[in-house]
Design a protein around this motif. Structure first.
Motif, short mmCIF file in Angstrom:
data_model
loop_
_atom_site.label_atom_id
_atom_site.label_comp_id
_atom_site.label_asym_id
_atom_site.label_seq_id
_atom_site.Cartn_x
_atom_site.Cartn_y
_atom_site.Cartn_z
N SER A 38 0.82 -1.22 0.00
CA SER A 38 0.00 0.00 0.00
C SER A 38 0.85 1.26 0.00
O SER A 38 0.36 2.33 -0.37
CB SER A 38 -0.96 0.00 1.18
OG SER A 38 -0.24 0.04 2.39
N GLU A 39 2.10 1.17 0.39
CA GLU A 39 3.00 2.32 0.37
C GLU A 39 3.65 2.51 -1.01
O GLU A 39 4.20 3.56 -1.30
CB GLU A 39 4.10 2.15 1.42
CG GLU A 39 3.58 2.07 2.83
CD GLU A 39 4.65 1.66 3.82
OE1 GLU A 39 5.84 1.56 3.44
OE2 GLU A 39 4.30 1.42 4.99
N LYS A 40 3.58 1.45 -1.84
CA LYS A 40 4.30 1.47 -3.12
C LYS A 40 3.38 1.61 -4.33
O LYS A 40 3.83 2.02 -5.40
CB LYS A 40 5.12 0.20 -3.26
CG LYS A 40 6.21 0.05 -2.21
CD LYS A 40 6.90 -1.30 -2.33
CE LYS A 40 8.05 -1.46 -1.38
NZ LYS A 40 7.71 -1.70 -0.02
N PHE A 41 2.11 1.22 -4.19
CA PHE A 41 1.18 1.21 -5.32
C PHE A 41 -0.12 1.92 -4.96
O PHE A 41 -0.57 1.84 -3.82
CB PHE A 41 0.84 -0.23 -5.73
CG PHE A 41 2.03 -1.02 -6.18
CD1 PHE A 41 2.50 -0.92 -7.49
CD2 PHE A 41 2.69 -1.88 -5.30
CE1 PHE A 41 3.59 -1.65 -7.90
CE2 PHE A 41 3.79 -2.62 -5.71
CZ PHE A 41 4.25 -2.50 -7.02
N LYS A 97 -6.17 -3.31 -5.90
CA LYS A 97 -7.44 -4.03 -6.10
C LYS A 97 -7.38 -4.91 -7.35
O LYS A 97 -7.96 -5.98 -7.39
CB LYS A 97 -8.59 -3.05 -6.22
CG LYS A 97 -8.96 -2.37 -4.93
CD LYS A 97 -10.07 -1.37 -5.15
CE LYS A 97 -10.35 -0.58 -3.89
NZ LYS A 97 -11.39 0.44 -4.10
N SER A 98 -6.67 -4.46 -8.36
CA SER A 98 -6.62 -5.22 -9.62
C SER A 98 -5.68 -6.43 -9.54
O SER A 98 -5.75 -7.31 -10.38
CB SER A 98 -6.21 -4.31 -10.77
OG SER A 98 -4.86 -3.92 -10.63
N ILE A 99 -4.83 -6.49 -8.53
CA ILE A 99 -3.89 -7.60 -8.41
C ILE A 99 -4.62 -8.94 -8.37
O ILE A 99 -4.24 -9.88 -9.05
CB ILE A 99 -2.99 -7.45 -7.16
CG1 ILE A 99 -1.99 -6.32 -7.38
CG2 ILE A 99 -2.26 -8.75 -6.83
CD1 ILE A 99 -1.16 -5.99 -6.16
N THR A 100 -5.68 -9.02 -7.60
CA THR A 100 -6.39 -10.29 -7.45
C THR A 100 -7.21 -10.65 -8.68
O THR A 100 -7.68 -11.77 -8.81
CB THR A 100 -7.30 -10.27 -6.22
OG1 THR A 100 -8.19 -9.17 -6.33
CG2 THR A 100 -6.49 -10.16 -4.95
N LYS A 101 -7.37 -9.71 -9.60
CA LYS A 101 -8.14 -9.96 -10.82
C LYS A 101 -7.26 -10.43 -11.98
O LYS A 101 -7.77 -10.72 -13.05
CB LYS A 101 -8.89 -8.71 -11.23
CG LYS A 101 -9.93 -8.28 -10.20
CD LYS A 101 -10.60 -7.01 -10.62
CE LYS A 101 -11.56 -6.56 -9.52
NZ LYS A 101 -12.18 -5.29 -9.82
N ILE A 102 -5.95 -10.48 -11.78
CA ILE A 102 -5.04 -10.89 -12.85
C ILE A 102 -5.25 -12.36 -13.14
O ILE A 102 -5.29 -13.19 -12.23
CB ILE A 102 -3.57 -10.61 -12.45
CG1 ILE A 102 -3.36 -9.10 -12.33
CG2 ILE A 102 -2.61 -11.22 -13.45
CD1 ILE A 102 -2.02 -8.70 -11.81
N GLU A 103 -5.35 -12.65 -14.41
CA GLU A 103 -5.57 -14.04 -14.82
C GLU A 103 -4.30 -14.85 -14.58
O GLU A 103 -3.19 -14.39 -14.83
CB GLU A 103 -5.91 -14.08 -16.31
CG GLU A 103 -6.24 -15.46 -16.82
CD GLU A 103 -6.65 -15.44 -18.27
OE1 GLU A 103 -6.38 -16.43 -18.94
OE2 GLU A 103 -7.22 -14.44 -18.73
N LYS A 104 -4.48 -16.05 -14.09
CA LYS A 104 -3.36 -16.94 -13.84
C LYS A 104 -2.81 -17.44 -15.16
O LYS A 104 -3.55 -17.90 -16.02
CB LYS A 104 -3.81 -18.12 -12.98
CG LYS A 104 -2.69 -19.07 -12.66
CD LYS A 104 -3.21 -20.22 -11.83
CE LYS A 104 -2.14 -21.26 -11.69
NZ LYS A 104 -2.64 -22.47 -11.09
N ILE A 105 -1.50 -17.33 -15.32
CA ILE A 105 -0.82 -17.82 -16.52
C ILE A 105 0.23 -18.82 -16.07
O ILE A 105 1.07 -18.50 -15.24
CB ILE A 105 -0.14 -16.66 -17.28
CG1 ILE A 105 -1.15 -15.57 -17.62
CG2 ILE A 105 0.56 -17.18 -18.51
CD1 ILE A 105 -0.53 -14.30 -18.12
N ASP A 106 0.19 -20.01 -16.59
CA ASP A 106 1.19 -21.01 -16.23
C ASP A 106 2.37 -20.94 -17.19
O ASP A 106 2.22 -21.16 -18.39
CB ASP A 106 0.59 -22.43 -16.27
CG ASP A 106 -0.34 -22.66 -15.10
OD1 ASP A 106 -0.03 -22.17 -14.01
OD2 ASP A 106 -1.38 -23.32 -15.29
#
Length: 79
Positions: free
Chosen positions: A50-53, A59-68
């Motif tokens: 929270s101090e850096k972004f 909030k969008s971090i958890t919405k990133i699609e998983k890529i293997d």
């Protein structure tokens, strides 16, 4: 690759290789930890997110699609 965020710890983790445990952790700068299993880079932890972004990006971090990515990709990053 998978990215997760823990609001209680205010930490994000970027996983490059799943199902491997860290055998070594290096703090490359304050609040930035890199995990290895042998010579393979398996993940990066960012503390104090929270101090850096901005909040919108967190909030969008958890919405990133998983890529293997294949293990060889993560191994090349660590070299």
């Amino acid at each position: 690759m998978k990215i997760s965020y823990d609001p209680k710890a205010d930490a994000a983790y970027i996983y490059f290789i799943k199902d491997k445990k860290s055998t070594r952790t290096e703090e490359v700068s304050e609040g930035l930890l890199v995990d290895y299993n042998g010579d393979d880079l398996i993940g990066i932890e960012i503390l104090g997110v929270s101090e850096k972004f901005p909040k919108e990006e967190i909030k969008s971090i958890t919405k990133i699609e998983k890529i293997d990515y294949p293990t060889s990709f993560a191994h090349r990053i660590s070299k």
